[in-house]
Design an enzyme around this catalytic site. Structure first.
Site, PDB file in Angstrom:
ATOM      1  N   TYR A 108       0.878  -1.130   0.111  1.00  0.00           N
ATOM      2  CA  TYR A 108      -0.164   0.100   0.056  1.00  0.00           C
ATOM      3  C   TYR A 108       0.862   1.287   0.045  1.00  0.00           C
ATOM      4  O   TYR A 108       0.430   2.310  -0.741  1.00  0.00           O
ATOM      5  CB  TYR A 108      -1.103  -0.008   1.385  1.00  0.00           C
ATOM      6  CG  TYR A 108      -2.176  -0.840   0.905  1.00  0.00           C
ATOM      7  CD1 TYR A 108      -3.135  -0.300   0.242  1.00  0.00           C
ATOM      8  CD2 TYR A 108      -2.166  -2.215   1.261  1.00  0.00           C
ATOM      9  CE1 TYR A 108      -4.316  -1.112  -0.171  1.00  0.00           C
ATOM     10  CE2 TYR A 108      -3.240  -3.067   0.911  1.00  0.00           C
ATOM     11  CZ  TYR A 108      -4.473  -2.392   0.143  1.00  0.00           C
ATOM     12  OH  TYR A 108      -5.553  -3.195  -0.391  1.00  0.00           O
ATOM     13  N   GLU A 150      -8.731  -6.654   4.731  1.00  0.00           N
ATOM     14  CA  GLU A 150      -8.059  -7.825   4.009  1.00  0.00           C
ATOM     15  C   GLU A 150      -7.329  -8.865   5.156  1.00  0.00           C
ATOM     16  O   GLU A 150      -7.364  -9.820   4.886  1.00  0.00           O
ATOM     17  CB  GLU A 150      -7.080  -7.301   3.102  1.00  0.00           C
ATOM     18  CG  GLU A 150      -7.752  -6.873   1.720  1.00  0.00           C
ATOM     19  CD  GLU A 150      -6.815  -5.830   1.089  1.00  0.00           C
ATOM     20  OE1 GLU A 150      -5.539  -5.972   1.211  1.00  0.00           O
ATOM     21  OE2 GLU A 150      -7.581  -5.126   0.225  1.00  0.00           O
TER      22      GLU A 150
END
Length: 426
Positions: A108, A150
């Site tokens: 990310y 997630e």
């Protein structure tokens, strides 16, 4: 509900009113330049981090679908930054794909870095420090939400009976030609362990190392059989050209993967699943081409658990030679007491015309659906190529079917489905 609470809590506690206003003010710019930003983003990121090409679908990159999908997602985030719960379906769909592809928290920051630099590169002086800082804040909040969601998905996948994290080796135990262009692969865990249960309609990611290719290839394929502890079944359409991006993986599977070979796969994922509420209403499956695959899992599951369920199954294909599962669907008529099966062929053969399930030549249109669909409160499941989806979804809308009763799936990154009658997005 958990995702809605998490989104609201993150936005309300971490983004100032000023930041939200700045993000929303960028909507007109993103509507014009969004796809260019994502094109630059992917190009620059892959140049700096080519190892990420082991995760991303090369075909979707070359066709521009991934760039468009990301641009649409960024635009939606900007529009609804103060009401992110509005885009919950998109958030959940993306999170499932990320978990299935083994996207991790450490990815990310890389995405954030190159997304912000791409905004600056494309917009130039218009991307003021204030705008970049606002988007940096917003991206941080959204990334944290995805990472948290997630994390739970990874844990659920690993902790379930027979579950695992990331990729696991599977051996091909059977290979069955379903039609001229679709072949099924039956996959057993290489260590012979029992497999986890999955919801009908879910998919797995398959990862391949293809000789003479530098990077790994992954594709997501619907599970086409009912859940069982012994094997997964995927049914793959062979694309026309092996040397074309969208044909490399399917052709390799068809031509080079045989019984006894080992491939990698992740645990089942996906939100396009059979709803628990189907017992109270008719179920309608409308598929085009290889879009039939998730419905085979769904209809087989119903046959095992609710054989009296009323089902309308309408499938469109070029002709019977390329249509998969004709015999399997016919066999299901013996298990299901209220099963109505219809085939529509664009270019039927003489043999096709003799099939009792052949309804018309051409396409699934409003006239056919009006004839076959008599309950507006039924659950409608639609899957197939984008033009097929666009046509069927708008026809269902014209017939007065409520959005809450329509469930559909894209194969690949989502796109907008638009025509002169309105817009449906996912």
């Amino acid at each position: 509900m958990y995702i809605i609470i998490l989104l609201k809590r993150k936005v309300l506690t971490m983004l100032s009113k000023k930041t939200i206003e700045i993000i929303k003010s960028t909507v007109p710019v993103l509507e014009v330049h969004g796809t260019k930003i994502t094109e630059v983003f992917y190009k620059n990121m892959f140049q700096a981090h080519p190892e990420l090409l082991n995760i991303f679908n090369h075909t979707n990159q070359k066709q521009g679908r991934q760039q468009t999908a990301l641009a649409n997602t960024i635009l939606a985030a900007a529009k609804y930054i103060d009401k992110l719960e509005t885009i919950i379906p998109v958030v959940k769909q993306i999170a499932h794909k990320h978990r299935s592809l083994a996207v991790k928290p450490e990815h990310y920051p890389i995405v954030g870095q190159f997304l912000l630099s791409s905004i600056k590169e494309v917009l130039g002086d218009a991307a003021t420090e204030e705008i970049i800082n606002a988007w940096a804040e917003a991206y941080g909040v959204i990334a944290d939400v995805f990472i948290a969601i997630e994390k739970d998905m990874y844990k659920e996948a690993a902790d379930q009976t027979g579950g695992w994290n990331d990729y696991k080796n599977f051996r091909v135990i059977n290979k069955v030609k379903e039609s001229d262009c679709i072949t099924s692969f039956y996959l057993e865990a290489e260590d012979k362990s029992a497999l986890p249960s999955f919801s009908p309609g879910q998919y797995i990611s398959v990862r391949l190392s293809i000789p003479e290719e530098k990077y790994l290839f992954n594709r997501q394929y619907s599970l086409s059989a009912a859940s069982n502890k012994e094997y997964f079944r995927i049914s793959v359409k062979k694309e026309a050209e092996e040397n074309q991006p969208n044909g490399k993986v399917s052709n390799y599977l068809h031509n080079h993967i045989n019984i006894g070979d080992v491939i990698e796969a992740t645990a089942p994922a996906g939100e396009f699943t059979l709803k628990d509420s189907i017992e109270d209403s008719k179920v309608v499956f409308i598929s085009g081409g290889v879009g039939i695959t998730p419905f085979m899992s769904m209809v087989n599951t119903i046959a095992e658990n609710q054989p009296n369920q009323e089902i309308e199954f309408i499938h469109a294909s070029r002709n019977g030679n390329v249509q998969a599962f004709k015999e399997e669907l016919t066999t299901l008529e013996k298990k299901l007491t209220n099963f109505h099966l219809s085939f529509v062929y664009d270019n039927p053969t003489s043999e096709d015309r003799q099939n009792k399930h052949f309804k018309k030549q051409g396409f699934i249109d409003k006239d056919l659906l009006q004839t076959r669909l008599t309950q507006k409160n039924a659950h409608y499941y639609v899957c197939g190529p984008v033009p097929f989806l666009r046509s069927i979804l708008f026809t269902l809308k014209e017939l007065g079917i409520d959005d809450s009763n329509i469930h559909y799936e894209f194969f690949g990154p989502s796109v907008n489905l638009e025509n002169e009658n309105g817009t449906i997005t996912k």
